[in-house]
Design an enzyme around this catalytic site. Structure first.
Site, PDB file in Angstrom:
ATOM      1  N   ASP A  75       7.185   9.905   6.914  1.00 43.93           N
ATOM      2  CA  ASP A  75       5.945   9.921   6.115  1.00 43.93           C
ATOM      3  C   ASP A  75       4.922  10.923   6.653  1.00 43.93           C
ATOM      4  O   ASP A  75       4.538  10.845   7.827  1.00 43.93           O
ATOM      5  CB  ASP A  75       5.272   8.552   6.130  1.00 43.93           C
ATOM      6  CG  ASP A  75       6.086   7.455   5.480  1.00 43.93           C
ATOM      7  OD1 ASP A  75       7.282   7.657   5.236  1.00 43.93           O
ATOM      8  OD2 ASP A  75       5.509   6.379   5.224  1.00 43.93           O
ATOM      9  N   GLU A 329       4.620   1.640  -2.335  1.00 41.81           N
ATOM     10  CA  GLU A 329       4.185   2.143  -1.037  1.00 41.81           C
ATOM     11  C   GLU A 329       3.361   3.424  -1.154  1.00 41.81           C
ATOM     12  O   GLU A 329       3.438   4.161  -2.130  1.00 41.81           O
ATOM     13  CB  GLU A 329       5.421   2.440  -0.177  1.00 41.81           C
ATOM     14  CG  GLU A 329       6.420   1.295  -0.173  1.00 41.81           C
ATOM     15  CD  GLU A 329       7.361   1.350   0.997  1.00 41.81           C
ATOM     16  OE1 GLU A 329       7.074   0.681   1.993  1.00 41.81           O
ATOM     17  OE2 GLU A 329       8.383   2.063   0.915  1.00 41.81           O
TER      18      GLU A 329
HETATM   19  C1  FRU Z   1       7.408   4.497   3.666  1.00 40.32           C
HETATM   20  C2  FRU Z   1       7.075   3.428   4.673  1.00 40.32           C
HETATM   21  C3  FRU Z   1       5.603   3.126   4.664  1.00 40.32           C
HETATM   22  C4  FRU Z   1       5.356   2.655   6.075  1.00 40.32           C
HETATM   23  C5  FRU Z   1       6.344   3.463   6.885  1.00 40.32           C
HETATM   24  C6  FRU Z   1       6.968   2.739   8.022  1.00 40.32           C
HETATM   25  O1  FRU Z   1       8.437   5.346   4.066  1.00 40.32           O
HETATM   26  O2  FRU Z   1       7.827   2.275   4.434  1.00 40.32           O
HETATM   27  O3  FRU Z   1       5.246   2.171   3.686  1.00 40.32           O
HETATM   28  O4  FRU Z   1       4.025   2.905   6.427  1.00 40.32           O
HETATM   29  O5  FRU Z   1       7.355   3.885   5.999  1.00 40.32           O
HETATM   30  O6  FRU Z   1       7.894   3.523   8.674  1.00 40.32           O
END
Ligand code: FRU
Length: 483
Positions: A75, A329
């Site tokens: 991310d 997300e």
């Molecule tokens: C998306 C996610 C986010 C979270 C992160 C954890 O890829 O699931 O929602 O903040 O990855 O690794």
């Protein structure tokens, strides 16, 4: 639109804006999400992409380069302001990524339990096809952040050299779970921020002075707590200023509908079928013959109560996908003027394995358009799907960290965490290209969207694939523009 034979019509959504303080919550309905399959080709050779090319991310080459040899990267977000502008600071582009050590002995799928926020920088006038991002290391000193794991967020440049880093403070209690990845004691999750300072000279970018404050924890009334559901989601803060309410600061984030897991029951408005639709479902059928009530994602809204952004209160969610999907997300807003009116595109990423029974869609980014931040949102392309990894939706869903059916398109998990940037550029990270695991940024792609319809721009870059990790800036701050 004329219905696809065998499929329902989508729900009618007015796009009408409501007061952000009110309790109107838009629904991404089963009738909406079923348009994904209505628009998918039932007759493709097994393992091809069954999705329309307009919503299919072009294929990433399997020999993609690694952005960094020491850390996996997933991310990612750019240094930006509260309006979604991406900021060049003293001639440097700066990005923030979740990172995990490639050499610590855990697998790529165990990265979530070991996540830290790292940062990278590159000269604003660099050549994005050749010049690499410089890795600046972890943003926060070891042990200084709230929680023991740092999950996604946003970094906003404030006055002068101040930056506010909004992030998810996740705390795992079970060390075995942390190392093995999953199960065990439910973690705590809080939305936090760190106020610090950014510095740059002609050679590098660095940060210091971070002061961490916990901002929000789920209340169990609007947003689900870990006691209500060990697998709850509460994360990914995205603060912004709405031009319609310029004196306020809001934040969207990922949540779940409050209540003890399994006690929710789907409602007619979650189903969203038009009266008498022969291809609808009855409530009784969905609630007794499916476990759809387990899927209860929401996009939450909070409002700042203090100028220094350390005090916040919850507002009701702006979107739920109860009985449709369990995860919405990294929500974000993208506001664009269409025919003299501001249109608010809410984008959020979701997975194929988090869909409810009888629902099917790809890993990718989903979009919803309305006239304000709290609207009766119209899902883009009627379905909500804006851009997904190439997938044969005729085959059953897989989980990116599970066993993958050999018949499926080898690129169904090629990318995730798609983030829409100025100009419709979409960055994401590479997860799995035909068996080769990623942990690096994908080639940036471009989507055009207007009037609630989105389309991949295949004239961008090479057959629609731009440079790897291309997160350009559109506003310059400091140092008279360049060092
Ligand atoms: C998306 C996610 C986010 C979270 C992160 C954890 O890829 O699931 O929602 O903040 O990855 O690794």
């Amino acid at each position: 639109p004329a219905p696809t034979p065998g499929f329902p019509l989508p729900t009618q959504h007015s796009q009408q804006a409501h007061d952000p303080e009110s309790d109107f919550t838009s629904k991404w309905t089963r009738a909406d999400a079923r348009q994904i399959m209505a628009q998918s080709n039932p007759n493709v050779p097994t393992g091809q992409s069954s999705m329309s090319p307009n919503v299919t991310m072009p294929e990433i080459p399997q020999d993609f380069p690694a952005m960094n040899d020491d850390v996996w990267v997933w991310d990612t977000w750019s240094l930006s302001d509260m309006k979604g502008n991406q900021i060049s600071y003293k001639g440097w582009d700066v990005i923030f990524s979740l990172v995990a050590d490639r050499h610590a002995g855990y697998s790529f799928d165990q990265r979530h339990w070991n996540a830290r926020i790292g940062f990278f920088y590159r000269k604003t006038n660099a050549d994005p096809t050749k010049d690499k991002w410089n890795y600046g290391g972890h943003l926060f000193a070891e042990g200084s952040s709230i929680g023991n794991t740092e999950w996604s967020g946003s970094t906003r440049l404030m006055e002068g050299d101040n930056v506010n880093v909004f992030y998810t403070a996740t705390t795992f209690y079970d060390v075995a779970q942390r190392n093995a990845g999953g199960g065990g004691i439910a973690p705590d999750a809080a939305i936090a921020k760190a106020l610090g300072q950014i510095h740059a000279d002609k050679d590098k970018v660095w940060f210091d002075g971070f002061q961490h404050t916990k901002l929000l924890e789920p209340d169990g009334k609007l947003y689900q707590t870990k006691t209500q559901n060990a697998g709850f989601a509460f994360r990914d803060p995205y603060p912004f200023v709405d031009p319609a309410h310029p004196d306020k600061v809001y934040m969207v984030f990922e949540g779940n509908t409050a209540g003890t897991r399994g006690t929710y029951r789907c409602t007619q408005s979650d189903l969203g079928y038009r009266e008498g639709d022969p291809n609808g479902e009855t409530l009784e059928d969905v609630n007794t013959h499916t476990g759809s009530f387990y899927q209860t994602a929401s996009v939450g809204l909070a409002e700042a109560d203090s100028k220094d952004l350390t005090q916040w209160h919850f507002l009701p969610p702006i979107l739920t996908s109860n009985c449709v999907n369990d995860q919405t997300e990294r929500p974000q807003f993208y506001i664009q003027n269409e025919n003299g009116q501001n249109k608010y595109y809410l984008f959020t990423i979701s997975h194929q394995f988090t869909y409810a029974d009888r629902m099917r869609g790809p890993d990718g980014v989903y979009g919803f358009v309305g006239n304000g931040i709290r609207s009766d949102f119209q899902p883009v392309n009627n379905s909500g799907l804006a851009l997904g990894s190439p997938t044969d939706l005729n085959l059953p869903a897989n989980n990116p960290s599970g066993t993958i059916s050999g018949q499926q398109n080898g690129r169904q998990f090629q990318a995730y965490s798609h983030y829409v940037m100025p100009g419709g550029l979409v960055q994401s990270f590479i997860d799995n290209v035909n068996g080769t695991r990623g942990g690096s940024l994908s080639p940036t792609v471009k989507i055009d969207f207007k009037g609630g319809v989105t389309q991949v721009d295949r004239s961008f870059g090479t057959n629609g694939l731009g440079p790897y990790g291309y997160l350009p800036t559109n506003v310059r701050v400091g140092g008279e523009g360049l060092y």
